[in-house]
Design a protein around this motif. Sequence first.
Motif, PDB file in Angstrom:
ATOM      1  N   MET A  12      60.682  38.928  10.773  1.00 48.79           N
ATOM      2  CA  MET A  12      61.702  39.076   9.731  1.00 48.79           C
ATOM      3  C   MET A  12      61.356  40.228   8.799  1.00 48.79           C
ATOM      4  O   MET A  12      62.242  40.885   8.255  1.00 48.79           O
ATOM      5  CB  MET A  12      61.832  37.779   8.945  1.00 48.79           C
ATOM      6  N   THR A  13      60.076  40.492   8.608  1.00 50.73           N
ATOM      7  CA  THR A  13      59.673  41.626   7.788  1.00 50.73           C
ATOM      8  C   THR A  13      60.188  42.928   8.363  1.00 50.73           C
ATOM      9  O   THR A  13      60.661  43.819   7.642  1.00 50.73           O
ATOM     10  CB  THR A  13      58.136  41.680   7.667  1.00 50.73           C
ATOM     11  N   VAL A  14      60.115  43.053   9.693  1.00 49.54           N
ATOM     12  CA  VAL A  14      60.557  44.276  10.372  1.00 49.54           C
ATOM     13  C   VAL A  14      62.070  44.352  10.458  1.00 49.54           C
ATOM     14  O   VAL A  14      62.659  45.441  10.342  1.00 49.54           O
ATOM     15  CB  VAL A  14      59.933  44.354  11.786  1.00 49.54           C
ATOM     16  N   LEU A  15      62.716  43.210  10.639  1.00 49.67           N
ATOM     17  CA  LEU A  15      64.155  43.193  10.917  1.00 49.67           C
ATOM     18  C   LEU A  15      65.026  43.108   9.666  1.00 49.67           C
ATOM     19  O   LEU A  15      66.242  43.324   9.764  1.00 49.67           O
ATOM     20  CB  LEU A  15      64.487  42.013  11.835  1.00 49.67           C
ATOM     21  N   SER A  16      64.468  42.797   8.530  1.00 52.82           N
ATOM     22  CA  SER A  16      65.286  42.605   7.336  1.00 52.82           C
ATOM     23  C   SER A  16      64.777  43.474   6.191  1.00 52.82           C
ATOM     24  O   SER A  16      63.714  44.093   6.285  1.00 52.82           O
ATOM     25  CB  SER A  16      65.275  41.126   6.915  1.00 52.82           C
TER      26      SER A  16
ATOM     27  N   GLY B 240      64.132  46.806   7.794  1.00 49.88           N
ATOM     28  CA  GLY B 240      65.283  46.669   8.682  1.00 49.88           C
ATOM     29  C   GLY B 240      66.284  47.796   8.466  1.00 49.88           C
ATOM     30  O   GLY B 240      66.892  48.299   9.415  1.00 49.88           O
ATOM     31  N   GLY B 241      66.436  48.198   7.198  1.00 51.00           N
ATOM     32  CA  GLY B 241      67.310  49.336   6.898  1.00 51.00           C
ATOM     33  C   GLY B 241      66.798  50.627   7.499  1.00 51.00           C
ATOM     34  O   GLY B 241      67.581  51.459   7.964  1.00 51.00           O
ATOM     35  N   TRP B 242      65.473  50.800   7.506  1.00 48.76           N
ATOM     36  CA  TRP B 242      64.904  51.990   8.131  1.00 48.76           C
ATOM     37  C   TRP B 242      65.226  52.032   9.625  1.00 48.76           C
ATOM     38  O   TRP B 242      65.613  53.072  10.152  1.00 48.76           O
ATOM     39  CB  TRP B 242      63.379  52.006   7.944  1.00 48.76           C
ATOM     40  N   ILE B 243      65.057  50.899  10.280  1.00 51.33           N
ATOM     41  CA  ILE B 243      65.355  50.835  11.726  1.00 51.33           C
ATOM     42  C   ILE B 243      66.835  51.121  11.969  1.00 51.33           C
ATOM     43  O   ILE B 243      67.200  51.846  12.908  1.00 51.33           O
ATOM     44  CB  ILE B 243      64.979  49.458  12.292  1.00 51.33           C
ATOM     45  N   LEU B 244      67.703  50.553  11.132  1.00 48.99           N
ATOM     46  CA  LEU B 244      69.140  50.780  11.293  1.00 48.99           C
ATOM     47  C   LEU B 244      69.491  52.245  11.081  1.00 48.99           C
ATOM     48  O   LEU B 244      70.287  52.830  11.831  1.00 48.99           O
ATOM     49  CB  LEU B 244      69.919  49.906  10.311  1.00 48.99           C
ATOM     50  N   ASN B 245      68.903  52.880  10.068  1.00 48.87           N
ATOM     51  CA  ASN B 245      69.124  54.313   9.852  1.00 48.87           C
ATOM     52  C   ASN B 245      68.624  55.127  11.040  1.00 48.87           C
ATOM     53  O   ASN B 245      69.223  56.133  11.417  1.00 48.87           O
ATOM     54  CB  ASN B 245      68.416  54.770   8.575  1.00 48.87           C
ATOM     55  N   GLY B 246      67.506  54.683  11.629  1.00 47.08           N
ATOM     56  CA  GLY B 246      67.003  55.355  12.817  1.00 47.08           C
ATOM     57  C   GLY B 246      67.966  55.255  13.982  1.00 47.08           C
ATOM     58  O   GLY B 246      68.148  56.220  14.737  1.00 47.08           O
ATOM     59  N   LEU B 247      68.615  54.095  14.125  1.00 43.02           N
ATOM     60  CA  LEU B 247      69.620  53.940  15.177  1.00 43.02           C
ATOM     61  C   LEU B 247      70.789  54.885  14.957  1.00 43.02           C
ATOM     62  O   LEU B 247      71.252  55.551  15.891  1.00 43.02           O
ATOM     63  CB  LEU B 247      70.116  52.489  15.212  1.00 43.02           C
TER      64      LEU B 247
ATOM     65  N   ALA C 117      60.281  53.536  13.489  1.00 45.73           N
ATOM     66  CA  ALA C 117      59.353  52.483  13.917  1.00 45.73           C
ATOM     67  C   ALA C 117      57.922  52.836  13.516  1.00 45.73           C
ATOM     68  O   ALA C 117      57.148  51.970  13.087  1.00 45.73           O
ATOM     69  CB  ALA C 117      59.452  52.278  15.429  1.00 45.73           C
ATOM     70  N   ARG C 118      57.563  54.094  13.628  1.00 46.25           N
ATOM     71  CA  ARG C 118      56.230  54.525  13.196  1.00 46.25           C
ATOM     72  C   ARG C 118      56.068  54.366  11.684  1.00 46.25           C
ATOM     73  O   ARG C 118      54.995  53.997  11.202  1.00 46.25           O
ATOM     74  CB  ARG C 118      55.978  55.980  13.593  1.00 46.25           C
ATOM     75  N   GLN C 119      57.154  54.669  10.941  1.00 44.55           N
ATOM     76  CA  GLN C 119      57.093  54.496   9.491  1.00 44.55           C
ATOM     77  C   GLN C 119      56.909  53.026   9.123  1.00 44.55           C
ATOM     78  O   GLN C 119      56.128  52.696   8.222  1.00 44.55           O
ATOM     79  CB  GLN C 119      58.368  55.042   8.844  1.00 44.55           C
ATOM     80  N   VAL C 120      57.630  52.144   9.813  1.00 38.82           N
ATOM     81  CA  VAL C 120      57.494  50.707   9.544  1.00 38.82           C
ATOM     82  C   VAL C 120      56.075  50.252   9.865  1.00 38.82           C
ATOM     83  O   VAL C 120      55.450  49.498   9.099  1.00 38.82           O
ATOM     84  CB  VAL C 120      58.528  49.911  10.365  1.00 38.82           C
ATOM     85  N   GLU C 121      55.557  50.714  10.988  1.00 33.86           N
ATOM     86  CA  GLU C 121      54.191  50.336  11.386  1.00 33.86           C
ATOM     87  C   GLU C 121      53.163  50.825  10.365  1.00 33.86           C
ATOM     88  O   GLU C 121      52.213  50.109  10.027  1.00 33.86           O
ATOM     89  CB  GLU C 121      53.897  50.912  12.773  1.00 33.86           C
ATOM     90  N   SER C 122      53.357  52.031   9.855  1.00 36.89           N
ATOM     91  CA  SER C 122      52.418  52.583   8.879  1.00 36.89           C
ATOM     92  C   SER C 122      52.423  51.791   7.579  1.00 36.89           C
ATOM     93  O   SER C 122      51.393  51.662   6.901  1.00 36.89           O
ATOM     94  CB  SER C 122      52.758  54.051   8.587  1.00 36.89           C
ATOM     95  N   ASN C 123      53.593  51.254   7.219  1.00 36.07           N
ATOM     96  CA  ASN C 123      53.717  50.546   5.948  1.00 36.07           C
ATOM     97  C   ASN C 123      53.386  49.060   6.050  1.00 36.07           C
ATOM     98  O   ASN C 123      53.050  48.435   5.033  1.00 36.07           O
ATOM     99  CB  ASN C 123      55.136  50.697   5.391  1.00 36.07           C
TER     100      ASN C 123
ATOM    101  N   ALA D   1      57.237  46.382  15.324  1.00 36.55           N
ATOM    102  CA  ALA D   1      58.042  47.586  15.072  1.00 36.55           C
ATOM    103  C   ALA D   1      58.414  48.288  16.369  1.00 36.55           C
ATOM    104  O   ALA D   1      59.574  48.661  16.583  1.00 36.55           O
ATOM    105  CB  ALA D   1      57.277  48.533  14.150  1.00 36.55           C
ATOM    106  N   PHE D   2      57.432  48.460  17.236  1.00 35.76           N
ATOM    107  CA  PHE D   2      57.709  49.200  18.470  1.00 35.76           C
ATOM    108  C   PHE D   2      58.441  48.338  19.494  1.00 35.76           C
ATOM    109  O   PHE D   2      59.157  48.861  20.349  1.00 35.76           O
ATOM    110  CB  PHE D   2      56.418  49.764  19.049  1.00 35.76           C
TER     111      PHE D   2
END
Length: 242
Positions: free
Chosen positions: A8-12, A16-23, A197-203, A210-211
């Motif tokens: 949930m940390t990654v998806l919300s 989660g906004g970072w991943i959505l922007n990446g998409l 995904a790399r940014q999420v993993e770093s944070n 993330a990956f």
Amino acid sequence: MEFTSTWMTVLSGKYGGWILNGLFMTLSVSALSIIFALILGTIVAVMRMSGFKPFQWLALAYTEFFRNTPLLVQIYFWYFGSDPILPRGLAKWLYSLNLRLPYGDINFEFAAGVIALTIYTSAFIAEEIRSGVFAIPKNQLEASRAVGLSFIGAMWYVILPQAFRIIIPPLISQFLNLIKNSSLVAVIGVAEIFYQARQVESNTALAFQAFTVSTLIYLIISLLVSLFINWYNNKYLRMIKY
């Protein structure tokens, strides 16, 4: 409970906004590159099949060079080494047009990534188009010229419409490859899915989550494209049969 919370940390929230922007960025880079690659690939294919030798040699050199050099090298070239090509560099020129996406400006990294993906993929598309043209009986081109059409007119009105119907499946496969290859533009700072995904993993230090999410997103896109290919093939085969 802890396992669920990490996902949930990654998806919300923020991540989660970072991943959505990446998409959104992946789809934007891919869509523009597909459009430009199809246009450029068609031009190169027609040049290759023209009777004008300099055009043939230029198109041959283009396809062989860009098909046989790594995409990653080409991405770095357009990002770091494109300045001598135009007075301000090809990517800088595209950036200077001040084009906008629904969620922001096109930056220099985005422009360089689109150019690299476009040129690389157009070399493969040009060969797919040539194969489709070769599947059309040669006498159709001769008949078109006999009734007064120029070579370009015959290709535009008679040959290419038939060729594109034949090569839709391999073209879509090239588009699918482009979407997957778009992950490489992360190396120049384009904030697409892999970059985010790399940014999420770093944070968060949640590398697996993330990956995995980014991989599943690419998988879903690929499966949707594959389903479309299968649907088209079945429909096309039924049309041929009946």
